[in-house]
Design a protein around this motif. Structure first.
Motif, PDB file in Angstrom:
ATOM      1  N   THR A  82      42.452 -72.234  53.375  1.00 17.46           N
ATOM      2  CA  THR A  82      41.561 -71.621  52.391  1.00 17.46           C
ATOM      3  C   THR A  82      42.293 -70.556  51.578  1.00 17.46           C
ATOM      4  N   TYR A 140      37.182 -75.315  50.272  1.00 19.55           N
ATOM      5  CA  TYR A 140      38.134 -75.462  51.377  1.00 19.55           C
ATOM      6  C   TYR A 140      37.473 -75.208  52.726  1.00 19.55           C
ATOM      7  N   TRP A 141      36.623 -74.194  52.780  1.00 18.43           N
ATOM      8  CA  TRP A 141      36.001 -73.870  54.069  1.00 18.43           C
ATOM      9  C   TRP A 141      35.141 -75.035  54.565  1.00 18.43           C
TER      10      TRP A 141
END
Lengths: 302, 291
Positions: free
Chosen positions: A89, A215-216
């Motif tokens: 991330t 991304y998370w």
């Protein structure tokens, strides 16, 4: 006096009724949006035998932290997943944000001749796509990125939508400012670094958040490209494996010396979900303002 | 300018490089020959898809779900945005907006888990409630009929907060003097909404409609995959969309040509739909087109 107060917004019966309906509908819908989160949280704190007897419940009938104990008994896996997700991330957001900002700025410069051609080049990818099969073959056969974290990092760097969003943010900066900097002899890159970047901080926050959340929550590319023989996989894929496969539970039961039949299978799924999602939800009240700002600018002006 | 170079390289590699790969749809793929040297079989893959009825089922499901998403999604978003605008308690507006936005913020894996939490046969909340009411529990995960409903509700749960922010922002752009003038002339809330706010939202609606029409053959892969599960074939008739099929042909069956054939069909047909939709809008109201 009386007539002016009567004219205040919507004091007639119909307007009051619309308002009443608004409070009721929005209140109920908002409740409907958060209740499932409490269901997960509640179940994660419920003892397994209560679940098997009474099913899932919003409120734990008997408070138990057993599931969390098991999840953290063997912290190696979950800590590893956290580390992978946090690294991807941070690195991905930093690189992606930089490229998106640079591209958005360049495409906004009126003196940049081929800006329309490049804009179309980027926009066209939302209209026509090669599909996942050739993408998979290229990533795995040509670039050899199977079981490589780069295969999760690279595809998430940017989307055309974010570049368009950055473009409309930069548009709001008066062109005279960059012109005068140019007269003073600053190069394009210099202008971008020391003028545009500081002036678009809210935009950068918004776009950075979009990339970071992407991304998370990423699990799709991880599922495509990272095989089970990788020891640490991104958080969401880890959660997916806990939810869908019994392997994980069996391994944990060996590690913590518990009979498989005594494992808190159901509450453990929920506890893992809470651990994987919790930080983001706690973070959410702080950042949602940027999201709303970003959607407002990006979506309306397109 | 050099500053665009990273982005150009990115889209070249991630988006344009796979495009020639659609050629896979016309070959009988094998690993040793690779993408471009496997034997050419022409339209055989498409013929198989049409004869097996797969293509028709996938198209029908994908379009039907997307139409439902567009109609109910936009309807609810506009309704909520308009009502939000009528409310007067500021903290209530802010607070409910945050709560409604929250589901957009989480991963599809968690969405799938929540759905399971509610729908599971043994422990699900739905069946707990049904049992306490004295009704028989439902075998949700083997009953294809109720899935369109479940998927639609989950979609609305996840996307309404986000979408209503877009419409709410558009309403904010409306000059408040116009609304006040209408009130002085004696218009009530319904009349103001009907004659001022709704016409004002039309351009936003058209742009969003164009976007969603363009993606009408693209599904919401994460939603379907995590809700239904990877291999629940009992539900395929009512839940299989183009992307879940392509994903299965890639990950489970290793049938690359069939997956590519469906992808090619999706891309070409989808492209045709966007261009047509854009052309139609250009005819009707030229200022609202995408390109």
């Amino acid at each position: 006096m009386a007539s002016t107060t009567a004219r205040r917004r919507g004091n007639d019966f119909t307007s009051a009724a619309v308002r009443g309906f608004g409070y009721a509908l929005i209140g109920l819908f908002a409740l409907f949006c958060v209740l499932p989160f409490f269901l997960v949280l509640g179940t994660s704190f419920t003892a397994e035998k209560t679940i098997t007897l009474h099913g899932y419940n919003l409120w734990p009938r008997d408070f138990s932290t057993f599931a969390y104990k098991i999840v953290f008994e063997n912290p190696d896996l979950i800590v590893g997943s956290y580390a992978v997700t946090v690294c991807i991330t941070i690195v991905g957001t930093a690189i992606g944000l930089f490229i998106v900002a640079m591209t958005g700025y360049a495409l906004q410069r009126p003196d940049f001749r081929s800006r329309n051609a490049i804009s179309f080049f980027i926009y066209f990818t939302t209209l026509f796509q090669g599909g996942v099969v050739p993408f998979y073959i290229i990533m795995t056969q040509w670039f050899q990125l199977k079981d490589n974290y780069l295969s999760v990092l690279l595809p998430g760097l940017m989307t055309p939508f974010l570049i368009i969003m950055m473009k409309s943010f930069v548009k709001s900066i008066p062109h005279a400012i960059t012109e005068s900097a140019k007269m003073d002899g600053a190069g394009d890159f210099r202008i971008f670094m020391s003028l545009i970047l500081p002036m678009t901080t809210p935009a950068l926050a918004t776009i950075g958040l979009f990339i970071a959340i992407g991304y998370w929550n990423e699990w799709y590319n991880a599922m495509l490209f990272l095989s089970p023989n990788m020891s640490y996989r991104p958080l969401q894929l880890f959660l997916y494996n806990v939810v869908t496969s019994a392997d994980f539970v069996r391994n944990s039961s060996v590690a913590s010396n518990i009979q498989p039949r005594d494992m808190p299978l159901e509450s453990m799924k929920m506890a893992t979900a809470v651990v994987a999602t919790g930080p983001v939800i706690l973070f959410y009240p702080l950042v949602q303002r940027f999201f709303i700002q970003g959607i407002t600018v990006g979506a309306v002006k397109g | 300018m050099l500053m665009c170079l990273p982005a150009i390289v990115f889209f070249l590699v991630m988006s344009y490089l796979p495009m020639p790969g659609l050629y896979l749809a016309f070959v009988n793929f094998n690993y040793s020959d690779g993408m471009f040297r496997s034997p050419f079989v022409g339209m055989d893959n498409f013929e198989f898809l049409i004869h097996s009825g797969t293509l028709w089922r996938l198209t029908f499901n994908t379009i039907a779900y997307n139409l439902a998403f567009i109609v109910f999604g936009n309807g609810l978003q506009i309704l909520i945005a308009i009502l939000l605008n009528e409310l007067r308690t500021r903290w209530f507006k802010k607070f409910t907006q945050s709560l409604m936005f929250l589901p957009y913020f989480i991963s599809f894996v968690l969405v799938g888990l929540i759905a399971y939490n509610i729908l599971s046969y043994e422990y699900g909340l739905l069946n707990s409630v049904l049992k306490s009411l004295g009704a028989d529990p439902i075998q949700t995960y083997s009953n294809p009929k109720i899935w369109p409903f479940i998927i639609l509700v989950t979609f609305l749960w996840q996307s309404t907060g986000y979408g209503s922010v877009v419409y709410f922002a558009a309403i904010m752009g409306l000059d408040s003097e116009i609304l006040e003038a209408a009130e002085i002339d004696g218009a009530n809330a319904l009349q103001r909404i009907r004659y001022i706010v709704l016409p004002w939202l039309k351009p936003t609606f058209i742009i969003l409609l164009l976007f969603s029409l363009g993606g009408i053959l693209r599904g919401n892969f994460g939603l379907f995959y995590n809700l239904v599960g990877a291999n629940n074939s009992a539900l395929f008739n009512s839940t299989d969309i183009i992307e879940t099929f392509v994903f299965r042909s890639l990950m489970n069956n290793f049938n690359f040509p069939l997956g590519s054939a469906v992808s090619l069909y999706q891309s070409v047909f989808g492209f045709f739909i966007v261009v047509t939709a854009n052309w139609l809008v250009k005819k009707m109201s030229p200022e609202n087109t995408l390109f």
